[in-house]
Design an enzyme around this catalytic site. Structure first.
Site, PDB file in Angstrom:
ATOM      1  N   SER A 155       0.828  -1.198   0.000  1.00 34.42           N
ATOM      2  CA  SER A 155       0.000   0.000   0.000  1.00 34.42           C
ATOM      3  C   SER A 155       0.874   1.264   0.000  1.00 34.42           C
ATOM      4  O   SER A 155       1.630   1.467  -0.955  1.00 34.42           O
ATOM      5  CB  SER A 155      -0.954  -0.060   1.203  1.00 34.42           C
ATOM      6  OG  SER A 155      -2.008   0.843   1.031  1.00 34.42           O
ATOM      7  N   ASP A 234     -10.257  -5.659  -3.027  1.00 34.08           N
ATOM      8  CA  ASP A 234      -9.648  -4.637  -2.167  1.00 34.08           C
ATOM      9  C   ASP A 234     -10.460  -3.343  -2.288  1.00 34.08           C
ATOM     10  O   ASP A 234     -10.531  -2.742  -3.370  1.00 34.08           O
ATOM     11  CB  ASP A 234      -8.195  -4.435  -2.666  1.00 34.08           C
ATOM     12  CG  ASP A 234      -7.426  -3.391  -1.887  1.00 34.08           C
ATOM     13  OD1 ASP A 234      -8.044  -2.463  -1.334  1.00 34.08           O
ATOM     14  OD2 ASP A 234      -6.188  -3.487  -1.867  1.00 34.08           O
ATOM     15  N   HIS A 269      -7.478  -6.023   0.964  1.00 39.79           N
ATOM     16  CA  HIS A 269      -6.271  -5.208   1.186  1.00 39.79           C
ATOM     17  C   HIS A 269      -5.438  -5.714   2.362  1.00 39.79           C
ATOM     18  O   HIS A 269      -4.352  -5.204   2.617  1.00 39.79           O
ATOM     19  CB  HIS A 269      -6.723  -3.763   1.475  1.00 39.79           C
ATOM     20  CG  HIS A 269      -5.650  -2.721   1.360  1.00 39.79           C
ATOM     21  ND1 HIS A 269      -5.088  -2.360   0.151  1.00 39.79           N
ATOM     22  CD2 HIS A 269      -5.028  -1.954   2.296  1.00 39.79           C
ATOM     23  CE1 HIS A 269      -4.181  -1.407   0.356  1.00 39.79           C
ATOM     24  NE2 HIS A 269      -4.116  -1.153   1.646  1.00 39.79           N
TER      25      HIS A 269
HETATM   26  N1  LIG Z   1      -7.419   2.420   9.300  1.00 36.76           N
HETATM   27  C1  LIG Z   1      -7.881   2.246   7.953  1.00 36.76           C
HETATM   28  C2  LIG Z   1      -7.254   1.031   7.320  1.00 36.76           C
HETATM   29  C3  LIG Z   1      -5.819   1.249   7.097  1.00 36.76           C
HETATM   30  C4  LIG Z   1      -5.203   0.044   6.482  1.00 36.76           C
HETATM   31  O1  LIG Z   1      -5.870  -0.835   5.913  1.00 36.76           O
HETATM   32  N2  LIG Z   1      -3.915  -0.007   6.610  1.00 36.76           N
HETATM   33  C5  LIG Z   1      -3.215  -1.111   6.039  1.00 36.76           C
HETATM   34  C6  LIG Z   1      -2.058  -0.564   5.245  1.00 36.76           C
HETATM   35  S1  LIG Z   1      -2.631   0.618   4.043  1.00 36.76           S
HETATM   36  C7  LIG Z   1      -2.688  -1.997   7.126  1.00 36.76           C
HETATM   37  O2  LIG Z   1      -1.788  -2.773   6.869  1.00 36.76           O
HETATM   38  N3  LIG Z   1      -3.222  -1.889   8.334  1.00 36.76           N
HETATM   39  C8  LIG Z   1      -2.721  -2.580   9.488  1.00 36.76           C
HETATM   40  C9  LIG Z   1      -3.061  -4.020   9.602  1.00 36.76           C
HETATM   41  O3  LIG Z   1      -3.914  -4.549   8.862  1.00 36.76           O
HETATM   42  O4  LIG Z   1      -2.430  -4.687  10.445  1.00 36.76           O
HETATM   43  C10 LIG Z   1      -9.375   2.104   7.919  1.00 36.76           C
HETATM   44  O5  LIG Z   1      -9.939   2.072   8.971  1.00 36.76           O
HETATM   45  O6  LIG Z   1      -9.927   2.016   6.806  1.00 36.76           O
END
Ligand SMILES: N[C@@H](CCC(=O)N[C@@H](CS)C(=O)NCC(=O)O)C(=O)O
Length: 292
Positions: A155, A234, A269
């Protein structure tokens, strides 16, 4: 100053070290995780290195715990470096107001706008200070072959991996990315980051945009050794944050070779997606680092 060890964890026959060091680039302490495969533990056969750049909201721990890179890296003799996603603990107004800007959202660039330019220098940190500290460290340097390094990411980290690979030609032997923000000047995440971090806003952001870098003709290195995976389920892909088709289009327009973009039906995602393909990304790096 040597790296400080916060924890040592045995995993897949190797060791995962949770490390910390003061950074003169960001002006803060920085955390990272390092996985050393079993083949390198005796320091007689230093391992080549795959740097993994995390996405928004992540620390070095997210991918270490659920990316499943260690399994294949252990078998192939590849070390893994998981840096953090921004400086932390500063008192910059706005740094903790949203999850997609400021802390844990450094976008792997050197900021040029106030008040970020002093500390938010993740490009210099990842490409210069971190490898110089890690590869010369009296305890950890001996595990690693700092002349053989590849880069990957997820990402925001996929954006980081692609752009650092293009901008720092020759530093990394290959690149791969999961669900990268491929064309950040044209998506809400990227526009927000560039308006905030860069004095020249989104226009200046073209210097930190994989599609725009390729369009500018920056790449002189022959075949791009790039693998990109995207899940069709995603939500960030579906809402236009990633734009991998624009990457494919510019590769075609420029007649470039060596970029494989794959779409995987139904994957989202999350790390469930990443973990499903991380073994193949380790193999991609291993091939270009002489391990396969
Ligand atoms: N916080 C965001 C999502 C953010 C997100 O998906 N971050 C990804 C990277 S872009 C991630 O790896 N999050 C941490 C995880 O899944 O452990 C939401 O609520 O939509």
């Amino acid at each position: 100053m040597p790296l400080e060890t916060k924890a040592t964890i045995t995993t897949f026959g190797g060791k995962l070290f949770k490390l910390s060091h003061p950074s003169s680039v960001t002006g803060t302490p920085m955390n990272l995780n390092l996985f050393v495969p079993p083949s390198a533990l005796s320091k007689t056969a230093p391992a080549p290195v795959l740097i993994y750049l995390s996405g928004l909201t992540c620390s070095p721990d997210n991918c270490s715990e659920k990316g499943f890179f260690q399994h294949r890296a252990s078998q192939l003799g590849l070390a893994l470096v998981y840096p953090d996603t921004s400086p932390r603990g500063l008192s910059i107004p706005g740094q903790n107001d949203s999850w997609d800007f400021g802390e844990a959202a450094g976008f792997y660039l050197d900021a040029t706008a106030e008040p970020w330019r002093e500390n938010y220098k993740m490009e210099s940190y990842i490409t210069s200070e971190l490898p110089s500290i890690l590869f010369s460290d009296p305890e950890f340097g001996g595990y690693l072959d700092g002349t053989r390094v590849s880069i990957t990411g997820h990402s925001m980290g996929g954006h980081g991996a692609l752009t650092l690979y293009l901008k720092h030609q020759g530093k990394y032997q290959s690149v791969s990315a999961f669900a990268p923000i491929a064309n950040p000047t044209r998506c809400p995440w990227g526009e927000k980051a560039f308006r905030g971090y860069l004095a020249g806003g989104v226009e200046e952001g073209k210097k930190h945009d994989a599609v725009e870098l390729l369009r500018s003709g920056i790449w002189k290195g022959g075949d791009l050794k790039a693998l990109v995976d995207v899940g069709t389920g995603d939500n960030f892909y579906k809402s236009g944050q990633l734009l991998p088709e624009n990457l494919e289009a510019v590769v075609k327009e420029k007649g470039l070779e060596g970029v494989k973009v794959r779409y995987h039906e139904g994957y989202d995602h999350s790390y469930y997606f990443m973990a499903s393909f991380s073994g193949e990304h380790v193999e991609h790096a291993a091939r270009h680092l002489g391990l396969l």
